[in-house]
Design a protein around this motif. Structure first.
Motif, PDB file in Angstrom:
ATOM      1  N   TYR A 151       0.808  -1.166   0.041  1.00  0.00           N
ATOM      2  CA  TYR A 151       0.041   0.046   0.060  1.00  0.00           C
ATOM      3  C   TYR A 151       0.779   1.180   0.033  1.00  0.00           C
ATOM      4  CZ  TYR A 151      -3.468   3.527   1.421  1.00  0.00           C
ATOM      5  OH  TYR A 151      -3.905   4.780   1.433  1.00  0.00           O
ATOM      6  N   ASP A 152       1.855   1.279   0.768  1.00  0.00           N
ATOM      7  CA  ASP A 152       2.618   2.693   0.943  1.00  0.00           C
ATOM      8  C   ASP A 152       3.284   2.639  -0.284  1.00  0.00           C
ATOM      9  OD1 ASP A 152       2.003   3.098   3.517  1.00  0.00           O
ATOM     10  OD2 ASP A 152       3.767   1.735   4.438  1.00  0.00           O
ATOM     11  N   GLU A 153       3.973   1.790  -0.924  1.00  0.00           N
ATOM     12  CA  GLU A 153       4.784   1.830  -2.154  1.00  0.00           C
ATOM     13  C   GLU A 153       3.689   2.167  -3.313  1.00  0.00           C
ATOM     14  OE1 GLU A 153       6.811  -1.144   0.345  1.00  0.00           O
ATOM     15  OE2 GLU A 153       4.880  -0.720  -0.211  1.00  0.00           O
ATOM     16  N   VAL A 154       2.438   1.833  -3.490  1.00  0.00           N
ATOM     17  CA  VAL A 154       1.518   2.230  -4.451  1.00  0.00           C
ATOM     18  C   VAL A 154       1.146   3.717  -4.266  1.00  0.00           C
ATOM     19  CG1 VAL A 154      -0.815   2.116  -5.308  1.00  0.00           C
ATOM     20  CG2 VAL A 154       0.292  -0.015  -4.953  1.00  0.00           C
ATOM     21  N   ARG A 155       1.120   4.085  -2.948  1.00  0.00           N
ATOM     22  CA  ARG A 155       0.790   5.486  -2.664  1.00  0.00           C
ATOM     23  C   ARG A 155       1.847   6.441  -3.258  1.00  0.00           C
ATOM     24  NH1 ARG A 155       0.448   5.258   2.444  1.00  0.00           N
ATOM     25  NH2 ARG A 155       2.343   6.435   2.963  1.00  0.00           N
ATOM     26  N   LYS A 156       3.032   5.906  -3.015  1.00  0.00           N
ATOM     27  CA  LYS A 156       4.192   6.987  -3.543  1.00  0.00           C
ATOM     28  C   LYS A 156       4.322   6.694  -4.882  1.00  0.00           C
ATOM     29  CE  LYS A 156       9.273   7.256  -2.765  1.00  0.00           C
ATOM     30  NZ  LYS A 156       9.431   7.241  -4.264  1.00  0.00           N
ATOM     31  N   LEU A 157       4.030   5.575  -5.492  1.00  0.00           N
ATOM     32  CA  LEU A 157       4.177   5.610  -7.069  1.00  0.00           C
ATOM     33  C   LEU A 157       2.957   6.525  -7.516  1.00  0.00           C
ATOM     34  CD1 LEU A 157       4.913   4.272  -9.767  1.00  0.00           C
ATOM     35  CD2 LEU A 157       3.058   2.486  -9.337  1.00  0.00           C
ATOM     36  N   ILE A 158       1.759   6.486  -7.058  1.00  0.00           N
ATOM     37  CA  ILE A 158       0.851   7.395  -7.610  1.00  0.00           C
ATOM     38  C   ILE A 158       1.316   9.001  -7.251  1.00  0.00           C
ATOM     39  CG2 ILE A 158      -1.361   8.294  -7.269  1.00  0.00           C
ATOM     40  CD1 ILE A 158      -2.171   5.371  -6.607  1.00  0.00           C
ATOM     41  N   ILE A 159       1.807   9.221  -6.140  1.00  0.00           N
ATOM     42  CA  ILE A 159       2.302  10.663  -5.994  1.00  0.00           C
ATOM     43  C   ILE A 159       3.294  11.162  -6.753  1.00  0.00           C
ATOM     44  CG2 ILE A 159       3.598  11.772  -4.122  1.00  0.00           C
ATOM     45  CD1 ILE A 159       1.832  10.527  -1.850  1.00  0.00           C
ATOM     46  N   ASP A 160       4.416  10.059  -7.157  1.00  0.00           N
ATOM     47  CA  ASP A 160       5.526  10.402  -7.991  1.00  0.00           C
ATOM     48  C   ASP A 160       4.762  10.815  -9.503  1.00  0.00           C
ATOM     49  OD1 ASP A 160       7.327  10.083  -5.914  1.00  0.00           O
ATOM     50  OD2 ASP A 160       8.056   8.031  -6.607  1.00  0.00           O
ATOM     51  N   LEU A 161       3.688   9.700  -9.774  1.00  0.00           N
ATOM     52  CA  LEU A 161       3.003  10.028 -11.216  1.00  0.00           C
ATOM     53  C   LEU A 161       2.732  11.683 -11.340  1.00  0.00           C
ATOM     54  CD1 LEU A 161       2.775   8.488 -13.750  1.00  0.00           C
ATOM     55  CD2 LEU A 161       0.590   7.648 -12.586  1.00  0.00           C
ATOM     56  N   ILE A 162       2.002  11.928 -10.093  1.00  0.00           N
ATOM     57  CA  ILE A 162       1.502  13.268 -10.061  1.00  0.00           C
ATOM     58  C   ILE A 162       2.337  14.433  -9.981  1.00  0.00           C
ATOM     59  CG2 ILE A 162       0.093  14.764  -8.864  1.00  0.00           C
ATOM     60  CD1 ILE A 162      -1.716  12.158  -7.737  1.00  0.00           C
ATOM     61  N   LEU A 163       3.347  14.130  -9.202  1.00  0.00           N
ATOM     62  CA  LEU A 163       4.447  15.190  -9.133  1.00  0.00           C
ATOM     63  C   LEU A 163       5.291  15.377 -10.406  1.00  0.00           C
ATOM     64  CD1 LEU A 163       5.897  14.262  -5.624  1.00  0.00           C
ATOM     65  CD2 LEU A 163       4.308  16.379  -6.077  1.00  0.00           C
ATOM     66  N   ALA A 164       5.318  14.249 -11.142  1.00  0.00           N
ATOM     67  CA  ALA A 164       6.019  14.167 -12.639  1.00  0.00           C
ATOM     68  C   ALA A 164       5.528  15.463 -13.571  1.00  0.00           C
ATOM     69  CB  ALA A 164       6.037  13.069 -13.209  1.00  0.00           C
ATOM     70  N   GLU A 165       4.242  15.689 -13.177  1.00  0.00           N
ATOM     71  CA  GLU A 165       3.761  16.623 -14.056  1.00  0.00           C
ATOM     72  C   GLU A 165       2.941  17.915 -13.345  1.00  0.00           C
ATOM     73  OE1 GLU A 165       1.288  15.154 -17.272  1.00  0.00           O
ATOM     74  OE2 GLU A 165       2.615  13.859 -17.904  1.00  0.00           O
ATOM     75  N   GLN A 166       3.405  18.003 -11.945  1.00  0.00           N
ATOM     76  CA  GLN A 166       2.831  19.135 -11.206  1.00  0.00           C
ATOM     77  C   GLN A 166       2.913  20.526 -11.574  1.00  0.00           C
ATOM     78  OE1 GLN A 166       4.916  19.887  -7.367  1.00  0.00           O
ATOM     79  NE2 GLN A 166       6.552  18.701  -8.172  1.00  0.00           N
ATOM     80  N   GLU A 167       1.830  21.567 -11.317  1.00  0.00           N
ATOM     81  CA  GLU A 167       1.824  22.654 -11.928  1.00  0.00           C
ATOM     82  C   GLU A 167       1.105  23.545 -11.119  1.00  0.00           C
ATOM     83  OE1 GLU A 167      -0.988  22.727 -15.708  1.00  0.00           O
ATOM     84  OE2 GLU A 167       0.992  22.024 -15.993  1.00  0.00           O
ATOM     85  N   GLU A 168       1.391  24.639 -10.951  1.00  0.00           N
ATOM     86  CA  GLU A 168       0.605  25.661 -10.320  1.00  0.00           C
ATOM     87  C   GLU A 168      -1.106  25.666 -10.534  1.00  0.00           C
ATOM     88  OE1 GLU A 168       1.459  27.831  -7.648  1.00  0.00           O
ATOM     89  OE2 GLU A 168       3.370  26.834  -7.868  1.00  0.00           O
ATOM     90  N   GLY A 169      -1.860  25.580  -9.711  1.00  0.00           N
ATOM     91  CA  GLY A 169      -3.212  25.563  -9.969  1.00  0.00           C
ATOM     92  C   GLY A 169      -3.916  24.138 -10.374  1.00  0.00           C
ATOM     93  N   LYS A 170      -3.095  23.351 -10.561  1.00  0.00           N
ATOM     94  CA  LYS A 170      -3.642  22.031 -10.695  1.00  0.00           C
ATOM     95  C   LYS A 170      -4.505  21.299  -9.896  1.00  0.00           C
ATOM     96  CE  LYS A 170      -1.896  18.197 -13.765  1.00  0.00           C
ATOM     97  NZ  LYS A 170      -0.618  17.710 -14.448  1.00  0.00           N
ATOM     98  N   LYS A 171      -5.728  20.723 -10.078  1.00  0.00           N
ATOM     99  CA  LYS A 171      -6.700  20.170  -9.391  1.00  0.00           C
ATOM    100  C   LYS A 171      -6.638  18.899  -9.181  1.00  0.00           C
ATOM    101  CE  LYS A 171     -10.501  22.026 -10.037  1.00  0.00           C
ATOM    102  NZ  LYS A 171     -12.219  22.400 -10.418  1.00  0.00           N
ATOM    103  N   ILE A 172      -6.286  18.363  -8.004  1.00  0.00           N
ATOM    104  CA  ILE A 172      -6.211  16.992  -7.589  1.00  0.00           C
ATOM    105  C   ILE A 172      -7.392  16.594  -6.732  1.00  0.00           C
ATOM    106  CG2 ILE A 172      -4.691  15.004  -7.031  1.00  0.00           C
ATOM    107  CD1 ILE A 172      -3.428  16.660  -9.073  1.00  0.00           C
ATOM    108  N   LEU A 173      -8.261  15.415  -7.200  1.00  0.00           N
ATOM    109  CA  LEU A 173      -9.398  15.324  -6.199  1.00  0.00           C
ATOM    110  C   LEU A 173      -9.173  13.705  -5.753  1.00  0.00           C
ATOM    111  CD1 LEU A 173     -12.275  15.738  -5.185  1.00  0.00           C
ATOM    112  CD2 LEU A 173     -13.157  15.207  -7.147  1.00  0.00           C
ATOM    113  N   ASP A 174      -9.332  13.495  -4.574  1.00  0.00           N
ATOM    114  CA  ASP A 174      -9.161  11.896  -3.882  1.00  0.00           C
ATOM    115  C   ASP A 174     -10.409  11.736  -3.376  1.00  0.00           C
ATOM    116  OD1 ASP A 174      -8.110   9.562  -3.001  1.00  0.00           O
ATOM    117  OD2 ASP A 174      -7.511  10.427  -1.078  1.00  0.00           O
ATOM    118  N   LEU A 175     -11.065  10.672  -4.220  1.00  0.00           N
ATOM    119  CA  LEU A 175     -12.256   9.913  -3.774  1.00  0.00           C
ATOM    120  C   LEU A 175     -12.294   8.974  -2.695  1.00  0.00           C
ATOM    121  CD1 LEU A 175     -13.764   9.491  -7.373  1.00  0.00           C
ATOM    122  CD2 LEU A 175     -13.931  11.514  -5.739  1.00  0.00           C
ATOM    123  N   GLY A 176     -12.893   9.221  -1.819  1.00  0.00           N
ATOM    124  CA  GLY A 176     -12.842   8.224  -0.448  1.00  0.00           C
ATOM    125  C   GLY A 176     -11.339   8.504   0.084  1.00  0.00           C
TER     126      GLY A 176
END
Length: 244
Positions: A44-69
């Motif tokens: 679980y921790d590794e998957v969470r980190k993988l998803i975060i790294d994927l998001i951070l690879a294309e992070q930019e000001e004002g980008k909207k991230i929504l977490d369901l549940g």
């Protein structure tokens, strides 16, 4: 110091005594949920980190991230602590107990995260860049799940991304049984007794309803996603990336 106290994981003993109801995200579960996830969901921790790294690879000001549940907001807090650009982080959950615990954690860490008590089935998605759902869809009734994924697709911006993790089943019944046995052996290694494992399985009966990998991909294609890939799998736990 306060942040450390809030982040401390209470030990999951929810199913160490006879169950009286079906599984639900109530106060008893919310209080031990971080421990439950780390011991019940392989990598679980590794998957969470993988998803975060994927998001951070294309992070930019004002980008909207929504977490369901969002549960206890652990994913959003980890993302918040690692991002350099000021992205808009928001979470939805329909559990008041989870919301209360998540708000306490966000306040303790001084994190600018918007949390909302809401039913994702009726929520009005508003042009999100990325929507994340980690082990969330599997708790939505199958007939409603397709409609929700269609709403998620329509609620994303063009080229938006839906990242979700799910427990899956296999068409091959023998293989499916083998994967379940391997998973239960994993849970025993994490300190759960056979009694606790059996109790939780009974509580989740007809509450957590998994699809096959193929059914999840088909569901995304039917909803309008143009490209769906798997980026992680361990036995019957899979993470998907669907692009609009």
């Amino acid at each position: 110091m306060r942040g450390k106290e809030v982040n401390k994981k209470d030990k999951d003993k929810v199913f160490s005594k006879p169950i009286e109801k079906k599984f639900e995200f109530d106060q008893a579960v919310a209080s031990v949920f971080d421990d439950m996830l780390s011991r019940s969901v392989p990598f679980y921790d590794e998957v969470r980190k993988l998803i975060i790294d994927l998001i951070l690879a294309e992070q930019e000001e004002g980008k909207k991230i929504l977490d369901l549940g969002f549960s206890t907001a652990k994913f959003l807090l980890d993302l918040h602590s690692k991002m350099d650009a000021r992205m808009e982080l928001k979470g939805l959950d329909n559990s008041p107990a989870m919301l209360e615990r998540a708000e306490q954690k966000c306040q303790a860490f001084g994190a600018d995260i918007s949390l909302e008590l809401a039913d994702m089935l009726t929520y009005d998605f508003k042009q999100e860049d990325i929507i994340v759902a980690n082990y969330t869809l599997q708790f939505i009734r199958p007939m409603q799940r397709m409609e929700l994924v269609r709403k998620i697709h329509d609620g994303l911006k063009e080229d938006g991304v839906f990242i979700f993790s799910e427990k899956v089943v296999f068409e091959d019944k023998k293989l499916d049984k083998q994967m379940i046995d391997i998973y239960y052996a994993y849970k025993k290694e994490q300190g759960y007794s056979e009694y606790e494992i059996a109790q939780k399985r009974e509580a989740l009966e007809n509450v957590l309803i998994p699809f096959t990998v193929e059914e999840n991909i088909h569901m995304c294609k039917e909803a309008g996603f143009r490209q769906i890939n798997t980026i992680f799998q361990w036995a019957n736990f899979v993470t998907f990336v669907a692009k609009k």
